[in-house]
Design a protein around this motif. Sequence first.
Motif, PDB file in Angstrom:
ATOM      1  N   VAL A  59     -74.356 -70.775-105.561  1.00 36.37           N
ATOM      2  CA  VAL A  59     -74.036 -70.410-104.308  1.00 36.37           C
ATOM      3  C   VAL A  59     -74.607 -69.081-104.377  1.00 36.37           C
ATOM      4  CG1 VAL A  59     -72.436 -69.825-102.508  1.00 36.37           C
ATOM      5  CG2 VAL A  59     -72.361 -71.699-103.817  1.00 36.37           C
ATOM      6  N   ASN A  60     -75.357 -68.556-103.336  1.00 38.90           N
ATOM      7  CA  ASN A  60     -76.034 -67.162-103.024  1.00 38.90           C
ATOM      8  C   ASN A  60     -74.973 -66.196-102.854  1.00 38.90           C
ATOM      9  OD1 ASN A  60     -76.998 -65.289-101.154  1.00 38.90           O
ATOM     10  ND2 ASN A  60     -78.738 -65.826-102.030  1.00 38.90           N
ATOM     11  N   ASN A  61     -74.848 -64.962-103.251  1.00 39.41           N
ATOM     12  CA  ASN A  61     -73.674 -64.098-102.967  1.00 39.41           C
ATOM     13  C   ASN A  61     -73.629 -63.823-101.538  1.00 39.41           C
ATOM     14  OD1 ASN A  61     -73.756 -63.679-105.771  1.00 39.41           O
ATOM     15  ND2 ASN A  61     -74.782 -61.578-105.654  1.00 39.41           N
ATOM     16  N   ALA A  62     -74.380 -63.803-100.429  1.00 34.10           N
ATOM     17  CA  ALA A  62     -74.417 -63.674 -99.211  1.00 34.10           C
ATOM     18  C   ALA A  62     -73.519 -64.705 -98.665  1.00 34.10           C
ATOM     19  CB  ALA A  62     -75.597 -63.550 -98.568  1.00 34.10           C
ATOM     20  N   VAL A  63     -73.475 -66.013 -98.945  1.00 30.94           N
ATOM     21  CA  VAL A  63     -72.649 -67.132 -98.593  1.00 30.94           C
ATOM     22  C   VAL A  63     -71.382 -67.092 -98.772  1.00 30.94           C
ATOM     23  CG1 VAL A  63     -72.491 -69.783 -98.849  1.00 30.94           C
ATOM     24  CG2 VAL A  63     -74.853 -68.689 -98.919  1.00 30.94           C
ATOM     25  N   TYR A  64     -70.974 -66.248 -99.872  1.00 26.12           N
ATOM     26  CA  TYR A  64     -69.590 -65.896-100.238  1.00 26.12           C
ATOM     27  C   TYR A  64     -68.936 -65.318 -98.660  1.00 26.12           C
ATOM     28  CZ  TYR A  64     -69.869 -66.852-105.144  1.00 26.12           C
ATOM     29  OH  TYR A  64     -70.080 -67.291-106.474  1.00 26.12           O
ATOM     30  N   LEU A  65     -69.567 -64.563 -98.089  1.00 26.16           N
ATOM     31  CA  LEU A  65     -69.053 -63.893 -96.861  1.00 26.16           C
ATOM     32  C   LEU A  65     -68.994 -65.080 -95.771  1.00 26.16           C
ATOM     33  CD1 LEU A  65     -71.404 -60.681 -96.987  1.00 26.16           C
ATOM     34  CD2 LEU A  65     -68.935 -60.708 -97.139  1.00 26.16           C
ATOM     35  N   SER A  66     -69.915 -66.075 -95.663  1.00 24.44           N
ATOM     36  CA  SER A  66     -69.836 -67.084 -94.762  1.00 24.44           C
ATOM     37  C   SER A  66     -68.390 -67.980 -95.429  1.00 24.44           C
ATOM     38  CB  SER A  66     -70.826 -67.829 -94.944  1.00 24.44           C
ATOM     39  OG  SER A  66     -72.031 -67.359 -94.278  1.00 24.44           O
ATOM     40  N   TYR A  67     -68.290 -68.104 -96.513  1.00 26.34           N
ATOM     41  CA  TYR A  67     -66.818 -68.958 -96.743  1.00 26.34           C
ATOM     42  C   TYR A  67     -65.863 -67.918 -96.471  1.00 26.34           C
ATOM     43  CZ  TYR A  67     -69.968 -71.866 -99.734  1.00 26.34           C
ATOM     44  OH  TYR A  67     -70.780 -72.928-100.475  1.00 26.34           O
ATOM     45  N   ALA A  68     -65.800 -66.739 -96.670  1.00 29.09           N
ATOM     46  CA  ALA A  68     -64.609 -65.956 -96.110  1.00 29.09           C
ATOM     47  C   ALA A  68     -64.503 -66.182 -94.639  1.00 29.09           C
ATOM     48  CB  ALA A  68     -64.897 -64.398 -96.663  1.00 29.09           C
ATOM     49  N   GLU A  69     -65.611 -65.814 -93.768  1.00 29.07           N
ATOM     50  CA  GLU A  69     -65.466 -66.127 -92.620  1.00 29.07           C
ATOM     51  C   GLU A  69     -64.699 -67.399 -92.130  1.00 29.07           C
ATOM     52  OE1 GLU A  69     -68.628 -65.822 -88.676  1.00 29.07           O
ATOM     53  OE2 GLU A  69     -69.256 -66.510 -90.451  1.00 29.07           O
ATOM     54  N   LEU A  70     -65.153 -68.591 -92.491  1.00 31.35           N
ATOM     55  CA  LEU A  70     -64.381 -69.845 -92.333  1.00 31.35           C
ATOM     56  C   LEU A  70     -62.903 -69.799 -92.721  1.00 31.35           C
ATOM     57  CD1 LEU A  70     -65.056 -72.526 -91.367  1.00 31.35           C
ATOM     58  CD2 LEU A  70     -65.520 -73.269 -93.608  1.00 31.35           C
ATOM     59  N   GLY A  71     -62.461 -69.246 -93.833  1.00 28.55           N
ATOM     60  CA  GLY A  71     -61.150 -68.932 -94.078  1.00 28.55           C
ATOM     61  C   GLY A  71     -60.490 -67.954 -92.942  1.00 28.55           C
ATOM     62  N   ARG A  72     -61.110 -66.992 -92.722  1.00 22.70           N
ATOM     63  CA  ARG A  72     -60.777 -66.128 -91.627  1.00 22.70           C
ATOM     64  C   ARG A  72     -60.532 -67.063 -90.444  1.00 22.70           C
ATOM     65  NH1 ARG A  72     -63.590 -62.257 -93.083  1.00 22.70           N
ATOM     66  NH2 ARG A  72     -65.280 -62.592 -91.567  1.00 22.70           N
TER      67      ARG A  72
END
Length: 176
Positions: A59-72
Amino acid sequence: MHPTLAGRPYQSITGGAYCRRIDFAVGDTPLDTITPMSGFPVKTSLEVRFRDLDPLGHVNNAVYLSYAELGRRHYFRAVEVDFDGGSMVLARAEVDFSRPILIDERVEVFSRVVSVGNTSLKNLCEIRADGELAARLLGVVVWLEGGRPARVPDVLRERIRRLEAAVGNVVAGLEL
Protein backbone atom coordinates in the motif's frame (compact mmCIF):
# COMPACT_ATOMS: atom_id res chain seq x y z
CA MET A 1 -16.63 -1.35 6.24
CA HIS A 2 -18.00 -2.09 9.68
CA PRO A 3 -17.53 0.84 12.09
CA THR A 4 -18.16 0.34 15.78
CA LEU A 5 -18.99 2.78 18.54
CA ALA A 6 -17.64 2.16 22.03
CA GLY A 7 -17.06 -1.48 21.08
CA ARG A 8 -20.60 -2.06 19.75
CA PRO A 9 -21.88 -1.84 16.16
CA TYR A 10 -23.74 1.41 15.53
CA GLN A 11 -26.51 2.38 13.13
CA SER A 12 -27.84 -0.52 11.06
CA ILE A 13 -24.51 -1.83 9.81
CA THR A 14 -24.31 -5.60 10.22
CA GLY A 15 -21.25 -7.77 10.61
CA GLY A 16 -19.32 -5.19 12.64
CA ALA A 17 -16.55 -6.66 14.75
CA TYR A 18 -15.94 -5.55 18.31
CA CYS A 19 -13.27 -2.94 18.94
CA ARG A 20 -10.11 -4.33 20.49
CA ARG A 21 -8.95 -2.43 23.53
CA ILE A 22 -5.77 -0.59 22.57
CA ASP A 23 -4.62 2.09 24.96
CA PHE A 24 -2.74 5.38 24.58
CA ALA A 25 -1.75 8.11 26.96
CA VAL A 26 -1.70 11.28 24.90
CA GLY A 27 -0.97 14.84 25.90
CA ASP A 28 0.54 17.58 23.81
CA THR A 29 3.55 15.45 22.95
CA PRO A 30 4.90 14.28 19.59
CA LEU A 31 3.45 11.11 18.10
CA ASP A 32 6.56 9.04 18.82
CA THR A 33 6.15 9.57 22.58
CA ILE A 34 2.61 8.13 22.73
CA THR A 35 2.51 4.88 24.68
CA PRO A 36 -0.30 2.31 25.16
CA MET A 37 -2.84 3.37 27.84
CA SER A 38 -6.50 3.90 26.67
CA GLY A 39 -9.06 2.57 24.17
CA PHE A 40 -10.26 3.53 20.71
CA PRO A 41 -14.04 3.98 20.56
CA VAL A 42 -14.39 3.60 16.76
CA LYS A 43 -13.07 0.88 14.49
CA THR A 44 -13.44 0.78 10.71
CA SER A 45 -12.64 -2.35 8.70
CA LEU A 46 -11.67 -1.93 5.08
CA GLU A 47 -10.40 -3.87 2.11
CA VAL A 48 -7.17 -2.99 0.32
CA ARG A 49 -7.91 -2.05 -3.29
CA PHE A 50 -5.54 -2.80 -6.15
CA ARG A 51 -5.26 0.94 -6.84
CA ASP A 52 -3.88 1.43 -3.29
CA LEU A 53 -0.69 -0.45 -4.20
CA ASP A 54 2.67 0.86 -5.35
CA PRO A 55 4.85 -0.98 -7.92
CA LEU A 56 6.35 -3.14 -5.14
CA GLY A 57 2.92 -4.49 -4.16
CA HIS A 58 2.67 -2.55 -0.88
CA VAL A 59 0.00 0.00 0.00
CA ASN A 60 1.43 3.38 -1.04
CA ASN A 61 2.40 5.60 1.91
CA ALA A 62 0.00 8.36 0.82
CA VAL A 63 -2.93 5.92 0.98
CA TYR A 64 -2.47 5.55 4.74
CA LEU A 65 -3.76 9.14 4.99
CA SER A 66 -6.87 8.13 3.05
CA TYR A 67 -7.40 5.19 5.41
CA ALA A 68 -7.09 7.56 8.39
CA GLU A 69 -9.53 9.96 6.72
CA LEU A 70 -12.08 7.16 6.46
CA GLY A 71 -11.58 6.30 10.14
CA ARG A 72 -11.94 9.99 11.05
CA ARG A 73 -15.15 10.23 9.01
CA HIS A 74 -16.63 7.25 10.86
CA TYR A 75 -15.56 8.77 14.18
CA PHE A 76 -17.39 12.02 13.41
CA ARG A 77 -20.39 10.06 12.18
CA ALA A 78 -20.43 8.29 15.57
CA VAL A 79 -20.49 11.63 17.44
CA GLU A 80 -23.16 12.91 15.03
CA VAL A 81 -21.34 16.08 14.00
CA ASP A 82 -23.77 18.78 12.90
CA PHE A 83 -22.05 20.74 10.15
CA ASP A 84 -24.79 23.39 10.05
CA GLY A 85 -22.75 26.51 9.36
CA GLY A 86 -19.43 24.79 10.03
CA SER A 87 -16.94 22.39 8.51
CA MET A 88 -13.63 20.73 9.32
CA VAL A 89 -10.32 20.66 7.52
CA LEU A 90 -7.21 18.59 8.18
CA ALA A 91 -4.47 21.13 8.92
CA ARG A 92 -1.63 18.78 9.85
CA ALA A 93 -0.83 15.07 9.73
CA GLU A 94 2.03 13.18 11.33
CA VAL A 95 2.59 9.53 10.39
CA ASP A 96 4.80 6.82 11.86
CA PHE A 97 4.98 3.82 9.52
CA SER A 98 5.61 0.49 11.25
CA ARG A 99 5.27 -2.02 8.44
CA PRO A 100 3.93 -2.36 4.89
CA ILE A 101 0.37 -3.43 4.14
CA LEU A 102 -0.21 -6.02 1.40
CA ILE A 103 -3.25 -6.57 -0.81
CA ASP A 104 -4.83 -9.59 0.92
CA GLU A 105 -4.40 -8.39 4.49
CA ARG A 106 -7.33 -7.47 6.74
CA VAL A 107 -7.04 -3.74 7.52
CA GLU A 108 -8.64 -1.99 10.48
CA VAL A 109 -8.50 1.69 11.38
CA PHE A 110 -8.94 2.57 15.07
CA SER A 111 -9.88 6.21 15.75
CA ARG A 112 -10.15 8.54 18.72
CA VAL A 113 -9.80 12.19 19.68
CA VAL A 114 -6.99 12.82 22.16
CA SER A 115 -7.34 16.56 22.75
CA VAL A 116 -9.59 19.49 21.92
CA GLY A 117 -8.32 23.05 21.84
CA ASN A 118 -10.12 26.29 21.06
CA THR A 119 -10.48 25.88 17.27
CA SER A 120 -8.93 22.47 16.66
CA LEU A 121 -8.73 18.91 17.86
CA LYS A 122 -6.17 16.13 17.63
CA ASN A 123 -7.32 12.85 16.09
CA LEU A 124 -5.28 9.69 16.62
CA CYS A 125 -5.64 6.73 14.24
CA GLU A 126 -3.96 3.36 14.35
CA ILE A 127 -3.95 1.32 11.18
CA ARG A 128 -3.54 -2.42 11.72
CA ALA A 129 -3.00 -5.09 9.06
CA ASP A 130 -3.84 -8.65 10.10
CA GLY A 131 -3.78 -7.43 13.71
CA GLU A 132 -0.28 -5.90 13.54
CA LEU A 133 0.41 -2.17 13.83
CA ALA A 134 1.13 -0.80 10.35
CA ALA A 135 0.99 2.95 11.08
CA ARG A 136 0.03 5.48 13.70
CA LEU A 137 -1.29 8.87 12.54
CA LEU A 138 -1.94 12.04 14.49
CA GLY A 139 -3.99 14.69 12.69
CA VAL A 140 -4.88 18.23 13.67
CA VAL A 141 -8.39 19.05 12.47
CA VAL A 142 -9.58 22.68 12.49
CA TRP A 143 -13.23 23.71 12.88
CA LEU A 144 -14.25 26.36 10.33
CA GLU A 145 -17.22 28.70 10.12
CA GLY A 146 -17.48 30.97 7.11
CA GLY A 147 -14.15 29.58 5.93
CA ARG A 148 -12.31 30.83 9.03
CA PRO A 149 -11.19 29.01 12.19
CA ALA A 150 -13.86 29.13 14.89
CA ARG A 151 -14.38 27.66 18.36
CA VAL A 152 -15.20 23.96 18.31
CA PRO A 153 -18.94 23.94 19.19
CA ASP A 154 -19.81 23.01 22.77
CA VAL A 155 -22.25 20.32 21.61
CA LEU A 156 -19.45 18.63 19.62
CA ARG A 157 -17.10 18.90 22.60
CA GLU A 158 -19.68 17.16 24.82
CA ARG A 159 -20.36 14.39 22.28
CA ILE A 160 -16.63 13.70 21.93
CA ARG A 161 -16.24 13.65 25.73
CA ARG A 162 -19.11 11.15 26.10
CA LEU A 163 -17.90 8.86 23.30
CA GLU A 164 -14.36 8.76 24.66
CA ALA A 165 -15.59 8.30 28.25
CA ALA A 166 -17.53 5.21 27.09
CA VAL A 167 -14.17 3.42 26.64
CA GLY A 168 -12.49 5.00 29.66
CA ASN A 169 -10.68 7.87 27.94
CA VAL A 170 -10.28 11.42 29.19
CA VAL A 171 -9.75 13.94 26.38
CA ALA A 172 -7.26 16.74 27.07
CA GLY A 173 -9.16 20.03 27.08
CA LEU A 174 -12.46 18.33 27.98
CA GLU A 175 -11.77 17.26 31.54
CA LEU A 176 -14.69 17.76 33.91
